[in-house]
Structure formats: structure tokens, C-alpha cells
Design a protein around this motif. Structure first.
Motif: not given
Length: 192
Positions: A31-33, A83-85, A115-117, A141-142
Motif C-alpha cells: 500500500n502507498l499509505g 498527505v494525511i486523512l 498518511y503518506v509523507t 488514492h488513500l
């Protein structure tokens, strides 16, 4: 075999769609996140070492643990480095998760973040600058990763069996989401 939830004849073959009794956790995939959750009854999301949300946000902001900022201020700072949700859980006769929240104040609430930094985005997408357009793409995407995980949590997981003359000729499992989309299309493709 479980009772099919959908059965049809296609080119002289019988296609059966069945609930997957033992689906794989999509968080075990690549996963990306990173999904970080805290819940007293469930182990949700990815494994992590953070004791609480404040510790995660402080680490994302690269601040000392004794920094006296509000959670809102920490989140705002974290948004500049990732990017954080937020992640919300509804727990009533089963559990479901999303990034927008639920309208029930008794059985729902925030349980974590995905999240992903920005550093990981630059590496993954081979860019030197993370534009606003790319940030929006990553946020989408997240959300999709959370929706996929929600399908797993809600057991919206399927497989198919294709038979001809009562002999199984094909099967596949691990489809997440509505069965009448990709799962059924793959079952029909296996007939060819």
C-alpha cells in the motif's frame, strides 16, 4: 461450499459467486499509505509503534515529544509534511470505516489516520516537488485504500466458481467490493 449469492448460466457454463470465507487483509498488500489506528477492541490498520495520535503527529512534524501544541495545530503541521486523512469507525452490529465520519455520535468516532509523507511521495512518483494536483491525487488514492479496507471489514469479499457439466473448471477468490463488477467479469473471462 457455501450457497452462492449469485448464479447464472453463461455460454453453457454455470457461474457461481460466493462470499469469500477467508479473505486476505488488504493491509498486508503493498500500500502507498500507512494506516495507523487505536481502538480498545480491534486491531485495525497497519502495525505501528505509536502509543497515541499525539505521538504520531509529533513524529510526522519532527517535533520533540514534549511540544505543547493542540491536536489541531499538530494536524495542521503534519499536513505540511504529509498527505494525511482522518479515519473514522462506525461500530454497531459490525464495523465500517471511512475518512469523512458518520452521523452517529454514540457508535462512531475517529480511530486514527492514513498518511503518506511527502518524502515517500517524491520517491514513489520520482518528483522533486509535490504539487497540489499530486496531493489531491494521493488523497484520492488513500481514500480508495480505506474503501478497499472497508470492504474487508464489512466482509464485502467474494470468489467465483465456474462449472461445466457439474465439473469445476475455474475458480478464483479475493475480490473486494461489489461482486457484479470485477468478480463477475473475471468469472466470465475464465470461460473463454
Amino acid at each position: 461450499m457455501e450457497t452462492p449469492i449469485h448464479e447464472e448460466t453463461y455460454r453453457e457454463h454455470t457461474i457461481k459467486i460466493i462470499h469469500d470465507p477467508d479473505p486476505e487483509n488488504p493491509r498486508d498488500y503493498d500500500n502507498l499509505g500507512t494506516m495507523v489506528c487505536w481502538h480498545h477492541r480491534y486491531n485495525l490498520g497497519d502495525k505501528h509503534h505509536h502509543d497515541d495520535p499525539r505521538e504520531l503527529l509529533t513524529e510526522l512534524c519532527d517535533l520533540d515529544s514534549d511540544t505543547a501544541l493542540s491536536m489541531n495545530d499538530l494536524f495542521t503541521r503534519a499536513e505540511k509534511r504529509a498527505v494525511i486523512l482522518p479515519l473514522y469507525l462506525y461500530d454497531h452490529s459490525g464495523i465500517t470505516m471511512n475518512t469523512t465520519g458518520f452521523h452517529c455520535p454514540w457508535d462512531s468516532g475517529q480511530v486514527g489516520y492514513i498518511y503518506v509523507t511527502l518524502a515517500d511521495i517524491r520517491k514513489e512518483y520520482s518528483v522533486t516537488r509535490v504539487s497540489q494536483k499530486l496531493r489531491c491525487k494521493i488523497a484520492d488514492h488513500l481514500r480508495q485504500e480505506v474503501q478497499t479496507y472497508d470492504h474487508y471489514l464489512t466482509r464485502n469479499c467474494y470468489g467465483f466458481v465456474v462449472e461445466k457439466d457439474d465439473d469445476e473448471i475455474a475458480s478464483c477468490w479475493g475480490f473486494l467490493g461489489d461482486y457484479d463488477g470485477y468478480c463477475l467479469a473475471e468469472a466470465k473471462a475464465s470461460v473463454h
